[in-house]
Enzyme design. Structure first.
Site, PDB file in Angstrom:
ATOM      1  N   GLU A  59       0.835  -1.204   0.000  1.00 22.27           N
ATOM      2  CA  GLU A  59       0.000   0.000   0.000  1.00 22.27           C
ATOM      3  C   GLU A  59       0.872   1.258   0.000  1.00 22.27           C
ATOM      4  O   GLU A  59       0.643   2.195  -0.763  1.00 22.27           O
ATOM      5  CB  GLU A  59      -0.927   0.010   1.210  1.00 22.27           C
ATOM      6  CG  GLU A  59      -1.819   1.253   1.254  1.00 22.27           C
ATOM      7  CD  GLU A  59      -2.684   1.325   2.493  1.00 22.27           C
ATOM      8  OE1 GLU A  59      -3.596   2.165   2.512  1.00 22.27           O
ATOM      9  OE2 GLU A  59      -2.446   0.570   3.453  1.00 22.27           O
ATOM     10  N   ARG A  85       0.730  33.336 -17.815  1.00 19.00           N
ATOM     11  CA  ARG A  85       0.449  34.444 -16.901  1.00 19.00           C
ATOM     12  C   ARG A  85       1.507  35.537 -17.064  1.00 19.00           C
ATOM     13  O   ARG A  85       2.708  35.260 -16.993  1.00 19.00           O
ATOM     14  CB  ARG A  85       0.465  33.927 -15.459  1.00 19.00           C
ATOM     15  CG  ARG A  85       0.266  35.013 -14.423  1.00 19.00           C
ATOM     16  CD  ARG A  85      -1.204  35.376 -14.327  1.00 19.00           C
ATOM     17  NE  ARG A  85      -1.442  36.187 -13.147  1.00 19.00           N
ATOM     18  CZ  ARG A  85      -1.987  37.408 -13.181  1.00 19.00           C
ATOM     19  NH1 ARG A  85      -2.318  37.952 -14.331  1.00 19.00           N
ATOM     20  NH2 ARG A  85      -2.189  38.060 -12.062  1.00 19.00           N
ATOM     21  N   GLN A 153       1.240  28.310  -4.441  1.00 14.43           N
ATOM     22  CA  GLN A 153       1.960  29.574  -4.292  1.00 14.43           C
ATOM     23  C   GLN A 153       2.292  30.190  -5.652  1.00 14.43           C
ATOM     24  O   GLN A 153       2.167  31.401  -5.846  1.00 14.43           O
ATOM     25  CB  GLN A 153       3.250  29.335  -3.498  1.00 14.43           C
ATOM     26  CG  GLN A 153       3.914  30.592  -2.989  1.00 14.43           C
ATOM     27  CD  GLN A 153       3.154  31.247  -1.850  1.00 14.43           C
ATOM     28  OE1 GLN A 153       2.327  30.611  -1.209  1.00 14.43           O
ATOM     29  NE2 GLN A 153       3.410  32.510  -1.603  1.00 14.43           N
ATOM     30  N   GLY A 156      -0.458  32.065  -7.131  1.00 15.49           N
ATOM     31  CA  GLY A 156      -0.914  33.243  -6.402  1.00 15.49           C
ATOM     32  C   GLY A 156      -2.360  33.088  -5.959  1.00 15.49           C
ATOM     33  O   GLY A 156      -2.786  32.011  -5.530  1.00 15.49           O
ATOM     34  N   GLY A 157      -3.131  34.164  -6.085  1.00 14.49           N
ATOM     35  CA  GLY A 157      -4.532  34.132  -5.658  1.00 14.49           C
ATOM     36  C   GLY A 157      -5.356  33.090  -6.395  1.00 14.49           C
ATOM     37  O   GLY A 157      -6.291  32.505  -5.831  1.00 14.49           O
ATOM     38  N   GLY A 181      -0.336   4.563   7.068  1.00 11.93           N
ATOM     39  CA  GLY A 181       0.567   4.815   8.195  1.00 11.93           C
ATOM     40  C   GLY A 181       1.166   6.204   8.071  1.00 11.93           C
ATOM     41  O   GLY A 181       1.737   6.547   7.034  1.00 11.93           O
ATOM     42  N   THR A 182       1.017   7.010   9.090  1.00 11.18           N
ATOM     43  CA  THR A 182       1.482   8.396   9.038  1.00 11.18           C
ATOM     44  C   THR A 182       2.999   8.469   8.891  1.00 11.18           C
ATOM     45  O   THR A 182       3.717   7.491   9.122  1.00 11.18           O
ATOM     46  CB  THR A 182       1.086   9.142  10.321  1.00 11.18           C
ATOM     47  OG1 THR A 182       1.766   8.527  11.432  1.00 11.18           O
ATOM     48  CG2 THR A 182      -0.417   9.106  10.554  1.00 11.18           C
ATOM     49  N   SER A 183       3.478   9.655   8.545  1.00 16.42           N
ATOM     50  CA  SER A 183       4.929   9.857   8.418  1.00 16.42           C
ATOM     51  C   SER A 183       5.635   9.585   9.738  1.00 16.42           C
ATOM     52  O   SER A 183       6.776   9.102   9.759  1.00 16.42           O
ATOM     53  CB  SER A 183       5.214  11.290   7.944  1.00 16.42           C
ATOM     54  OG  SER A 183       4.681  11.495   6.658  1.00 16.42           O
ATOM     55  N   GLU A 184       4.962   9.881  10.849  1.00 12.55           N
ATOM     56  CA  GLU A 184       5.555   9.595  12.163  1.00 12.55           C
ATOM     57  C   GLU A 184       5.749   8.094  12.367  1.00 12.55           C
ATOM     58  O   GLU A 184       6.791   7.645  12.857  1.00 12.55           O
ATOM     59  CB  GLU A 184       4.667  10.180  13.274  1.00 12.55           C
ATOM     60  CG  GLU A 184       4.629  11.697  13.327  1.00 12.55           C
ATOM     61  CD  GLU A 184       3.681  12.334  12.303  1.00 12.55           C
ATOM     62  OE1 GLU A 184       3.666  13.581  12.231  1.00 12.55           O
ATOM     63  OE2 GLU A 184       2.972  11.599  11.578  1.00 12.55           O
TER      64      GLU A 184
END
Length: 201
Positions: A59, A85, A153, A156-157, A181-184
Site C-alpha cells: 500500500e 500568466r 503559491q 498566487g490568488g 501509516g502516518t509519516s511519524e
C-alpha cells in the site's frame, strides 16, 4: 478473512465527507456480532498481522507511485500557467523565483521516481521492503505535499480558488502523509529496522 455483504451482523454506515480524494468514496463498515465461515479465512490462522504488514508495504509503495504522478500533473499545470500568466509585460516564467519553484518540483519528481523504482525492483526480486517502503513513503509524501504547496503559491490568488486544479491537488496530496501509516509511524519503522540491522543503508 473476507466478509461478504450478505453476512448477518454486517452493515455499512455513513459515507465520510473528506477533505480530499473525493472521487474515492470512504465509508464506515459496521461489524456487530458478525460471524464469518472458516472457508473465508485468507492465509494461515494466527498469521494475520504478518499478512497485514506485508500488505501495508504494498500500500505504501503504490501510494507513492501515485504521488509521483500527482507531482508530474502539478508541474505540468505550473509550467503552462507560468508561460501564460503575464506580469509587468512579461510571462512570470521569466522570474528567477518562479524558475526556482519549477526546478524544485522537477527535483522532487526525479527523486521520488527513483525511490519508487528502487522499491519496485526489490519487490520484483521477491524481497521484503519494510525499510525501503517506509523510507520511500516518508520522502515522497513530503515531496508531493511540498510540490502541491508550491503549485498553489506559484498560482498566487488563483491557486486558492477551486477554478484551478492546484487547489484540489493540495488537498489530495495531504493523504500521502497520513494514509497507509502516518509519516511519524514510518519514521518509527525506519528507526526500528536500522537498530535491528545497523549495517543497512
Amino acid at each position: 478473512f473476507i466478509v461478504e455483504r450478505c453476512f448477518a451482523g454486517f452493515s455499512s454506515g455513513r459515507e465520510l465527507d473528506k477533505m480530499g480524494n473525493r472521487t474515492s468514496p470512504t465509508g464506515e463498515l459496521i461489524l456487530q456480532d458478525c460471524e464469518v465461515p472458516a472457508e473465508n479465512v485468507l492465509g494461515e490462522r494466527r498469521q494475520g498481522f504478518a499478512i497485514a504488514k506485508a500488505a501495508l508495504e504494498w500500500e505504501r509503495f503504490l501510494m507513492m507511485a501515485h504521488s509521483v504522478g500527482t507531482m508530474e500533473a502539478i508541474l505540468h499545470d505550473c509550467l503552462r500557467y507560468a508561460r501564460e500568466r503575464r506580469q509587468f509585460g512579461q510571462p512570470i516564467a521569466e522570474q528567477p523565483a518562479i524558475q526556482a519553484k519549477l526546478a524544485d518540483m522537477r527535483l522532487n519528481i526525479a527523486a521520488g521516481e527513483l525511490f519508487v523504482r528502487r522499491v519496485a525492483w526489490l519487490k520484483d526480486q521477491g524481497l521484503g521492503t519494510p525499510l525501503e517502503s517506509s523510507s520511500c513513503k516518508i520522502f515522497t509524501s513530503a515531496a508531493v505535499m511540498q510540490t502541491a504547496l508550491q503549485g498553489v503559491q506559484l498560482h498566487g490568488g488563483y491557486g486558492y480558488i477551486r477554478e484551478f486544479a492546484v487547489e484540489r491537488n493540495m488537498r489530495d496530496a495531504k493523504l500521502a502523509e497520513i494514509g497507509g501509516g502516518t509519516s511519524e509511524i514510518q519514521r518509527q519503522v525506519v528507526g526500528r529496522t536500522l537498530l535491528r540491522a545497523p549495517d543497512q543503508r
